[in-house]
Design an enzyme around this catalytic site. Structure first.
Site, PDB file in Angstrom:
ATOM      1  N   LYS A   1       0.816  -1.225   0.000  1.00  0.00           N
ATOM      2  CA  LYS A   1       0.000   0.000   0.000  1.00  0.00           C
ATOM      3  C   LYS A   1       0.850   1.277   0.000  1.00  0.00           C
ATOM      4  O   LYS A   1       0.501   2.270  -0.638  1.00  0.00           O
ATOM      5  CB  LYS A   1      -0.948   0.009   1.198  1.00  0.00           C
ATOM      6  CG  LYS A   1      -2.071  -1.014   1.075  1.00  0.00           C
ATOM      7  CD  LYS A   1      -3.020  -0.904   2.250  1.00  0.00           C
ATOM      8  CE  LYS A   1      -4.054  -2.011   2.203  1.00  0.00           C
ATOM      9  NZ  LYS A   1      -5.022  -1.920   3.307  1.00  0.00           N
TER      10      LYS A   1
ATOM     11  N   ASP B   1     -10.115   2.526   2.906  1.00  0.00           N
ATOM     12  CA  ASP B   1     -10.221   1.776   4.169  1.00  0.00           C
ATOM     13  C   ASP B   1     -11.011   2.556   5.229  1.00  0.00           C
ATOM     14  O   ASP B   1     -11.808   1.978   5.971  1.00  0.00           O
ATOM     15  CB  ASP B   1      -8.818   1.446   4.721  1.00  0.00           C
ATOM     16  CG  ASP B   1      -8.171   0.280   3.990  1.00  0.00           C
ATOM     17  OD1 ASP B   1      -8.899  -0.510   3.350  1.00  0.00           O
ATOM     18  OD2 ASP B   1      -6.935   0.149   4.057  1.00  0.00           O
TER      19      ASP B   1
HETATM   20  P1  NDP Z   1       1.288  -3.072   9.048  1.00  0.00           P
HETATM   21  O1  NDP Z   1       2.310  -4.137   8.812  1.00  0.00           O
HETATM   22  O2  NDP Z   1       1.440  -1.756   8.379  1.00  0.00           O
HETATM   23  O3  NDP Z   1       1.226  -2.767  10.640  1.00  0.00           O
HETATM   24  C1  NDP Z   1       1.152  -3.796  11.563  1.00  0.00           C
HETATM   25  C2  NDP Z   1       0.843  -3.247  12.956  1.00  0.00           C
HETATM   26  O4  NDP Z   1       0.644  -4.365  13.822  1.00  0.00           O
HETATM   27  C3  NDP Z   1       1.954  -2.407  13.569  1.00  0.00           C
HETATM   28  O5  NDP Z   1       1.378  -1.416  14.372  1.00  0.00           O
HETATM   29  C4  NDP Z   1       2.695  -3.447  14.425  1.00  0.00           C
HETATM   30  O6  NDP Z   1       3.384  -2.900  15.530  1.00  0.00           O
HETATM   31  C5  NDP Z   1       1.535  -4.268  14.944  1.00  0.00           C
HETATM   32  N1  NDP Z   1       1.900  -5.622  15.348  1.00  0.00           N
HETATM   33  C6  NDP Z   1       2.235  -6.652  14.535  1.00  0.00           C
HETATM   34  N2  NDP Z   1       2.487  -7.765  15.273  1.00  0.00           N
HETATM   35  C7  NDP Z   1       2.297  -7.411  16.574  1.00  0.00           C
HETATM   36  C8  NDP Z   1       2.391  -8.108  17.803  1.00  0.00           C
HETATM   37  N3  NDP Z   1       2.748  -9.392  17.848  1.00  0.00           N
HETATM   38  N4  NDP Z   1       2.115  -7.439  18.937  1.00  0.00           N
HETATM   39  C9  NDP Z   1       1.761  -6.134  18.912  1.00  0.00           C
HETATM   40  N5  NDP Z   1       1.659  -5.410  17.772  1.00  0.00           N
HETATM   41  C10 NDP Z   1       1.925  -6.046  16.620  1.00  0.00           C
HETATM   42  O7  NDP Z   1      -0.116  -3.751   8.716  1.00  0.00           O
HETATM   43  P2  NDP Z   1      -1.458  -3.009   8.316  1.00  0.00           P
HETATM   44  O8  NDP Z   1      -1.615  -1.827   9.190  1.00  0.00           O
HETATM   45  O9  NDP Z   1      -1.499  -2.789   6.861  1.00  0.00           O
HETATM   46  O10 NDP Z   1      -2.580  -4.122   8.641  1.00  0.00           O
HETATM   47  C11 NDP Z   1      -2.973  -4.379   9.982  1.00  0.00           C
HETATM   48  C12 NDP Z   1      -4.155  -5.347  10.000  1.00  0.00           C
HETATM   49  O11 NDP Z   1      -5.324  -4.715   9.453  1.00  0.00           O
HETATM   50  C13 NDP Z   1      -3.932  -6.623   9.172  1.00  0.00           C
HETATM   51  O12 NDP Z   1      -4.338  -7.704   9.968  1.00  0.00           O
HETATM   52  C14 NDP Z   1      -4.849  -6.451   7.975  1.00  0.00           C
HETATM   53  O13 NDP Z   1      -5.344  -7.694   7.516  1.00  0.00           O
HETATM   54  C15 NDP Z   1      -5.974  -5.623   8.571  1.00  0.00           C
HETATM   55  N6  NDP Z   1      -6.703  -4.837   7.549  1.00  0.00           N
HETATM   56  C16 NDP Z   1      -8.026  -5.121   7.327  1.00  0.00           C
HETATM   57  C17 NDP Z   1      -8.749  -4.420   6.389  1.00  0.00           C
HETATM   58  C18 NDP Z   1     -10.195  -4.749   6.165  1.00  0.00           C
HETATM   59  O14 NDP Z   1     -10.749  -4.306   5.146  1.00  0.00           O
HETATM   60  N7  NDP Z   1     -10.855  -5.448   7.063  1.00  0.00           N
HETATM   61  C19 NDP Z   1      -8.128  -3.363   5.577  1.00  0.00           C
HETATM   62  C20 NDP Z   1      -6.744  -3.110   5.914  1.00  0.00           C
HETATM   63  C21 NDP Z   1      -6.065  -3.849   6.852  1.00  0.00           C
HETATM   64  P3  NDP Z   1       4.890  -2.322  15.368  1.00  0.00           P
HETATM   65  O15 NDP Z   1       4.732  -0.971  14.771  1.00  0.00           O
HETATM   66  O16 NDP Z   1       5.426  -2.306  16.740  1.00  0.00           O
HETATM   67  O17 NDP Z   1       5.614  -3.284  14.451  1.00  0.00           O
END
Ligand code: NDP
Length: 269
Positions: free
Chosen positions: A65, A101
């Protein structure tokens, strides 16, 4: 026939083809919608070729994205502000980038009668998804917005972008009471649901952006166990953001609740 696709890596799990084909059938639009697996280091080549071969539009999913936002000829203001594009449309030979989104989440909350206005909001996570939905949530007039993230610097950067409207915290330094808690992390993909103290979820409404066919994501299960008043996964958001993309491409808005009921029998009308 006009061609569309969802580009990502991985992309095999994506429900987008099923959703867009259903929208096309419902609205009588003639189009083809496929999955496009791009190599992690090959986004630009893959999407460039797609459009050169006559493609009309793309949905963009993980991990592209941010790259899509830089790749398009022009990102619409809302997408440029969050640095993430989930929809590309070809208009007059020019690639335009959108982010649907935020509108998708707000429409699904509205459809499920969850109020945002006047409520204390907690967003968990500070990645692309949270960045993409933040403006739409703030436009719906919550009483307050907190963002908590494992890496606090990312939560602070998002809060700074919004000015005084948003407070940042780490996952274990959260204090206060929240009415609506939205999980925007990807932790559920590895089975992790409990990211914050369970007392915070007791009595709150809890929404997970992650979705699963049976609605039982790790965060939803955790929130229920913690005594949440209401829980939902993000399937409705997925369908609503897709409908907003479809409207950008085809100029007509498909009905979403019928499709949601067919994806998940038992969804209220
Ligand atoms: P990113 O990779 O950009 O961000 C991931 C986020 O999750 C970061 O804030 C990261 O923290 C955090 N994170 C990951 N693993 C852990 C963990 N074990 N413990 C705590 N925090 C964690 O992903 P996106 O923001 O693009 O996507 C996030 C979610 O949203 C996904 O599951 C995706 O499927 C969902 N989504 C759903 C949509 C829908 O239409 N329903 C649309 C868009 C997304 P840190 O910064 O510390 O790494």
């Amino acid at each position: 026939m006009d061609r569309y696709a969802v580009v990502g890596n991985p992309v095999s799990h994506s429900l987008s083809p099923e959703i867009h084909r259903a929208f096309a059938a419902k609205t009588g639009e003639r189009l083809r919608y496929d999955k496009l697996l791009a190599p992690v280091d090959g986004f630009a080549d893959s999407v460039g070729e797609f459009f050169e071969r006559g493609g009309r539009g793309l949905n963009v999913t993980l991990p592209f994205k941010g790259e899509a936002c830089r790749w398009v000829a022009e990102a619409q203001p809302a997408a440029a502000r969050c640095g993430a594009v989930n929809t590309i449309a070809l208009e007059d030979g020019k690639t335009l980038g959108f982010n649907t989104d935020g509108i998708g989440l707000v429409r699904d909350l509205e459809a499920q009668q969850v109020r945002i206005s006047g409520r204390r909001l907690l967003l968990i996570g500070a990645g692309g998804a949270v960045s993409g939905v933040l403006d739409a949530l703030i436009d719906a007039n919550p009483a307050s917005v907190h963002i908590a993230n494992r890496t606090i610097a990312k939560a602070e950067a998002l809060a700074e972008r919004q000015g005084a409207a948003v407070a940042a915290a780490s996952l274990d330094s959260l204090d206060g009471r929240f009415d609506l808690i939205i999980n925007g992390t990807s932790a559920g993909l590895t089975g992790e649901g409990g990211l914050i103290a369970p007392e915070l979820a007791a009595g709150a409404q809890c929404y997970d952006l992650l979705y699963s066919r049976d609605a039982q994501t790790p965060f939803c299960r955790w929130a229920k166990d913690a005594g949440a008043a209401w829980v939902s996964d993000g399937l409705g958001m997925l369908v609503e953001q897709a409908a907003a993309a479809f409207a950008i491409w085809r100029g007509c808005a498909p009905s979403t609740r019928d499709l949601l009921r067919s994806l998940r029998p038992g969804t209220p009308a």
